[in-house]
Design a protein around this motif. Structure first.
Motif, mmCIF file in Angstrom:
data_model
loop_
_atom_site.group_PDB
_atom_site.id
_atom_site.type_symbol
_atom_site.label_atom_id
_atom_site.label_comp_id
_atom_site.label_asym_id
_atom_site.label_seq_id
_atom_site.Cartn_x
_atom_site.Cartn_y
_atom_site.Cartn_z
ATOM 1 N N UNK A 136 77.115 36.072 19.897
ATOM 2 C CA UNK A 136 75.960 36.906 19.570
ATOM 3 C C UNK A 136 74.645 36.184 19.830
ATOM 4 N N UNK A 137 74.595 34.882 19.556
ATOM 5 C CA UNK A 137 73.362 34.128 19.789
ATOM 6 C C UNK A 137 72.999 34.126 21.264
ATOM 7 N N UNK A 138 73.988 34.004 22.132
ATOM 8 C CA UNK A 138 73.735 34.039 23.573
ATOM 9 C C UNK A 138 73.165 35.399 23.980
ATOM 10 N N UNK A 139 73.732 36.477 23.463
ATOM 11 C CA UNK A 139 73.210 37.808 23.780
ATOM 12 C C UNK A 139 71.779 37.967 23.276
ATOM 13 N N UNK A 140 71.492 37.437 22.089
ATOM 14 C CA UNK A 140 70.132 37.495 21.570
ATOM 15 C C UNK A 140 69.162 36.789 22.496
ATOM 16 N N UNK A 141 69.582 35.657 23.042
ATOM 17 C CA UNK A 141 68.715 34.913 23.962
ATOM 18 C C UNK A 141 68.458 35.718 25.234
ATOM 19 N N UNK A 196 77.324 47.073 25.440
ATOM 20 C CA UNK A 196 76.827 48.425 25.188
ATOM 21 C C UNK A 196 75.762 48.435 24.099
ATOM 22 N N UNK A 197 76.029 47.722 23.006
ATOM 23 C CA UNK A 197 75.071 47.659 21.890
ATOM 24 C C UNK A 197 74.489 46.257 21.844
ATOM 25 N N UNK A 198 73.245 46.137 22.261
ATOM 26 C CA UNK A 198 72.609 44.826 22.357
ATOM 27 C C UNK A 198 71.826 44.510 21.082
ATOM 28 N N UNK A 199 71.688 43.223 20.758
ATOM 29 C CA UNK A 199 70.949 42.847 19.546
ATOM 30 C C UNK A 199 69.448 43.051 19.712
ATOM 31 N N UNK A 200 68.726 42.859 18.632
ATOM 32 C CA UNK A 200 67.272 43.009 18.638
ATOM 33 C C UNK A 200 66.625 41.903 19.470
ATOM 34 N N UNK A 201 65.517 42.244 20.103
ATOM 35 C CA UNK A 201 64.788 41.239 20.887
ATOM 36 C C UNK A 201 64.052 40.236 19.998
ATOM 37 N N UNK A 202 63.985 40.516 18.712
ATOM 38 C CA UNK A 202 63.247 39.627 17.810
ATOM 39 C C UNK A 202 64.117 38.544 17.196
ATOM 40 N N UNK A 203 65.434 38.678 17.290
ATOM 41 C CA UNK A 203 66.327 37.761 16.566
ATOM 42 C C UNK A 203 66.261 36.330 17.097
ATOM 43 N N UNK A 204 66.354 36.163 18.406
ATOM 44 C CA UNK A 204 66.428 34.810 18.956
ATOM 45 C C UNK A 204 65.127 34.033 18.811
ATOM 46 N N UNK A 205 63.957 34.626 19.130
ATOM 47 C CA UNK A 205 62.710 33.870 18.912
ATOM 48 C C UNK A 205 62.565 33.381 17.473
ATOM 49 N N UNK A 206 62.956 34.215 16.522
ATOM 50 C CA UNK A 206 62.875 33.788 15.123
ATOM 51 C C UNK A 206 63.827 32.633 14.847
ATOM 52 N N UNK A 207 64.994 32.659 15.490
ATOM 53 C CA UNK A 207 65.994 31.616 15.285
ATOM 54 C C UNK A 207 65.494 30.252 15.745
ATOM 55 N N UNK A 208 64.750 30.196 16.848
ATOM 56 C CA UNK A 208 64.296 28.905 17.381
ATOM 57 C C UNK A 208 62.848 28.592 17.007
ATOM 58 N N UNK A 209 62.223 29.456 16.197
ATOM 59 C CA UNK A 209 60.861 29.192 15.740
ATOM 60 C C UNK A 209 59.791 29.490 16.772
ATOM 61 N N UNK A 210 60.052 30.448 17.657
ATOM 62 C CA UNK A 210 59.077 30.828 18.671
ATOM 63 C C UNK A 210 58.179 31.927 18.107
ATOM 64 N N UNK A 211 56.871 31.737 18.097
ATOM 65 C CA UNK A 211 55.971 32.775 17.563
ATOM 66 C C UNK A 211 56.154 34.104 18.284
#
Length: 401
Positions: A277-282, A190-205
């Motif tokens: 949570x990391x999977x949902x961020x992805x 129901x409450x999804x994480x931000x779309x910016x979290x995962x790219x930042x985690x893996x170093x994706x610009x």
């Protein structure tokens, strides 16, 4: 009702059936039933299961009966498992077996049958024609040594989709098949994480987009097909990378070799297994989810991607035609050209991709939720309960009223 699920391993790295057991058992327990899980695991695996289970509604109500990981002799003869199962199954109303080939499952089926307890078997795609063609002599031997007896003695076979029912027919099994899909808990999505979290985690610009593959890195998952398809995508979509997430199932080295051969080292991110949570961020960050699998039962990863509102490109061997019917993504052949064309179509049409994401989320929320699936299993348990047990239950209910 006391329900016992039996699965050989509960290790999250082993694939979808483990995630299914955790959630189906929790959904049944949430409906007020006494639900147990019998499995084999070490302390580290149990700790991981407990952490992942914290986010699953009803998980804390499930009772776990755990045996240590077996050696070769124990895995075959079930010398410790047999008395363990005999005690746990003594007063059970239904046994739900997950898998086919492991001796502990046949052992549990034999004990249940001896006690007059109905059981069902969820093959999870292990009996379709593609799966049976892998190491066929071992599977023919296993069927002859007790697996067929287990399958034929089941109250019903828990099939995951209509295609699985058809693909099991050449075996001429005696037990009827009932379709019970996999699903999600709405509360987890129901409450999804931000779309910016995962790219930042893996170093994706921030200006880069990515296609996500999330599954075991196994030959059947089509990683070689994905590599061939992505080299075409990379040419058409220079701002798109590929993120590959999941534990190695034997295909990682071959995939890395293909990435090097195609000169995609800077376009492919290998991030290992991710959960929670990391999977949902992805999922929510991905421009597209792709699973070009050669064989699936009912992929949890596809269902979760849809629940996150991510458009999907999947193979027809995933046996999920509802994705195309609902307009939630593309269902394609195992031809890398077809896979690439579908991904490029999603990536070049963001408004259509957004609509796909909305349609996918609605498809899952309306049709594939664990409470609904739990009710389906309970109805089937009752329908296949032996007549004497049903009469006894009715009499007991009458005496209490």
């Amino acid at each position: 009702m006391k329900i016992v699920h039996v699965i050989t391993s509960i290790d999250p790295d082993s694939g979808g059936p483990q995630a299914v057991v955790m959630r189906l058992a929790a959904a049944q327990a949430n409906l007020g039933h006494d639900v147990r899980v019998v499995s084999q695991a070490d302390d580290r695996t149990l700790a991981r299961v407990a952490r992942l289970g914290a986010a699953i509604p009803g998980f804390a109500q499930v009772v776990w009966h755990i045996l240590p990981p077996p050696g070769v002799v124990e895995a075959i003869l079930c010398l410790k498992a047999r008395p363990f199962l005999t005690q746990i199954l003594a007063d059970t109303q239904h046994v739900h077996l997950h898998g086919v080939w492991e001796p502990i499952l046949a052992c549990a089926a034999a004990i249940a049958a001896r006690n007059g307890v109905p059981y069902c078997v969820c093959p999870a795609g292990m009996l379709d024609t593609w799966s049976l063609a892998q190491k066929p002599w071992r599977k023919r031997l296993a069927l002859a040594m007790g697996c067929r007896r287990m399958l034929d003695g089941a109250a019903f076979l828990h099939a995951l989709n209509h295609d699985e029912v058809k693909l099991m027919r050449p075996l001429h099994l005696k037990a009827p098949a009932e379709i019970i899909p996999n699903g999600i808990f709405v509360e987890e999505f129901e409450r999804l994480p931000s779309t910016a979290d995962f790219p930042a985690l893996i170093g994706l610009p921030v200006e880069r987009r990515f296609v996500l593959f999330l599954s075991r890195l196994h030959y059947k998952k089509g990683l070689d097909l994905l590599a061939n398809a992505f080299q075409l995508v990379a040419r058409q979509c220079p701002d798109v990378d590929l993120v590959v997430a999941g534990p190695d199932g034997g295909a990682e080295d071959d995939f890395r070799d293909l990435v090097r051969r195609f000169g995609l080292e800077r376009r492919v991110f290998m991030v290992g297994p991710i959960y929670g949570e990391t999977k949902l961020q992805a999922f929510v960050s991905a421009a597209c989810f792709c699973l070009p699998s050669r064989q699936e039962g009912f992929s949890i990863a596809i269902t979760e991607a849809l629940a996150c509102g991510t458009p999907v490109v999947i193979s027809d061997a995933c046996h999920f035609p509802e994705v195309a019917t609902a307009g939630a993504g593309a269902v394609v052949s195992l031809d890398p050209m077809d896979i690439a064309k579908a991904m490029i179509d999603v990536l070049l049409h963001p408004l259509a991709a957004t609509a796909m994401g909305y349609n996918g989320r609605r498809l899952v929320f309306e049709n594939y939720t664990w409470p609904r699936i739990a009710h389906r299993t309970l109805g089937l348990y009752e329908a296949y309960r032996p007549a004497a047990a049903s009469i006894g239950l009715t009499a007991a209910n009458d005496s209490c009223s």
